[in-house]
Design an enzyme around this catalytic site. Structure first.
Site, PDB file in Angstrom:
ATOM      1  N   SER A  43       0.850  -1.199   0.000  1.00 16.07           N
ATOM      2  CA  SER A  43       0.000   0.000   0.000  1.00 16.07           C
ATOM      3  C   SER A  43       0.888   1.253   0.000  1.00 16.07           C
ATOM      4  CB  SER A  43      -0.958  -0.043   1.186  1.00 16.07           C
ATOM      5  OG  SER A  43      -2.004   0.894   1.035  1.00 16.07           O
ATOM      6  N   ASP A  90      -9.444  -4.448  -5.788  1.00 20.21           N
ATOM      7  CA  ASP A  90      -9.005  -3.471  -4.787  1.00 20.21           C
ATOM      8  C   ASP A  90      -9.841  -2.197  -4.857  1.00 20.21           C
ATOM      9  OD1 ASP A  90      -7.594  -1.833  -3.026  1.00 20.21           O
ATOM     10  OD2 ASP A  90      -5.647  -2.595  -3.680  1.00 20.21           O
ATOM     11  N   HIS A 141      -7.666  -5.222  -1.340  1.00 18.83           N
ATOM     12  CA  HIS A 141      -6.587  -4.690  -0.510  1.00 18.83           C
ATOM     13  C   HIS A 141      -6.408  -5.636   0.679  1.00 18.83           C
ATOM     14  CE1 HIS A 141      -4.140  -1.043  -0.604  1.00 18.83           C
ATOM     15  NE2 HIS A 141      -4.168  -1.009   0.725  1.00 18.83           N
TER      16      HIS A 141
END
Length: 319
Positions: free
Chosen positions: A182, A272, A301
């Site tokens: 991330s 995601d 995610h």
């Protein structure tokens, strides 16, 4: 694939939406020169709370732009083999525990984990008492123009960390890898873009890319919801929209991606909703060095199955 996203074939050729400032390259060239003028004042302090026989655990403190004292954890193996790994944590997250660094040190790799300034509550005397915060870093300093953006300084911290670790006598500066998930995935790309000697990058669903695309998708979920909130609070009629996205373009990793010379493996979940696939592909498609894409069609995610083990093995192989 999410219904609002591009098709997979479209993702493979997508070139991004957020504008690239006309002076982008000059801006970052100057930023790097400015960083060179700031003495690093690096200090390695043994971590007495984590004694080891196979490595030395140390706290690294160094001065970044703005006089900010930045912190990182470092493990220096007793029998180094030359390579080093730089780790970057997720948005508003915490640095890895010492024990999380041990697998790399076991291979004789020096490993350093950066605390992103103002996100981790590891304060030093240079930080204001209220500097620990979680959910405004993306737009922090936006009203002050590109030089005021917090992430400009965070990006430069990655370069300084790479330089300091690369200068250690036990490290071969041509055998450094970066990795993270991330925000950490984004910063691992940034470090490679600003440090051409970095050899390999393993980036997992990187944040910090293609900001206008996230706004176009109307995703009011963290972290890109900060842009929507900023407009609601500061520019409700979007009279400054072009200016805002152009300013954010200075810290858009898709525009830094062409600078990367390292080999890259990108891991991405095609479902995601936090860092949409198109924003990740906007950066990936601009990387011209050798690269590989590993997709997870049914994951978002998430903790992508097998990815952590794969990254560990890839870094061992590439370095």
């Amino acid at each position: 694939m999410l219904s609002f996203e591009l098709s997979y074939d479209e993702l493979l050729t997508y070139q991004g939406t957020n504008p690239r400032p006309a002076d982008f390259d000059a801006f970052w060239d100057k930023a790097l020169l400015d960083l060179d003028s700031v003495p690093a004042e690096a200090e390695f302090v043994d971590a007495v709370d984590f004694p080891l026989t196979t490595a030395t655990a140390q706290h690294l403190y160094f001065t970044g732009t703005g006089g900010y004292r930045v912190h990182a954890k470092v493990l220096r193996p007793a029998e180094p083999t030359g390579p080093a790994v730089l780790l970057f944590h997720g948005y508003g997250g915490e640095q890895p525990a010492w024990v999380d660094l041990l697998p790399y040190a076991a291979r004789g790799f020096t490993v350093a984990a950066l605390d992103v300034r103002e996100q981790v509550g590891f304060r030093t005397s240079s930080q204001a008492s209220n500097s620990f915060s979680l959910h405004h870093h993306l737009v922090h300093g936006l009203d002050d123009g590109p030089d005021g953006l917090l992430y400009k300084h965070v990006f430069l911290d990655t370069r300084r960390l790479a330089d300091l670790i690369g200068e250690l006598p036990e490290v071969d500066a041509s055998r450094i890898a970066t990795t993270g998930w991330s925000q950490g995935g984004g910063l691992s790309l940034v470090a490679a873009a600003l440090t051409p000697s970095i050899k390999y990058v393993a980036s997992v669903f990187p944040f910090l890319s293609d900001y206008q695309r996230t706004w176009d998708l109307n995703l009011e979920t963290s972290p890109y919801d900060e842009i929507v909130t900023w407009f609601r609070k500061r520019d409700p009629r979007h009279l400054r929209q072009e200016e805002v996205f152009t300013t954010l373009g200075y810290i858009d990793i898709q525009h830094l991606a062409p600078r990367i010379q390292a080999e890259l493996t990108l891991f991405t979940g095609l479902e995601d909703q936090i860092c949409p696939p198109s924003t990740q592909f906007a950066a990936y498609n601009k990387v011209t060095s050798p690269k590989e894409l590993r997709t997870y069609p049914d994951f978002g995610h998430d903790d992508l199955p097998g990815a952590r083990d794969d990254i560990y093995q890839l870094i061992g192989t590439k370095l």
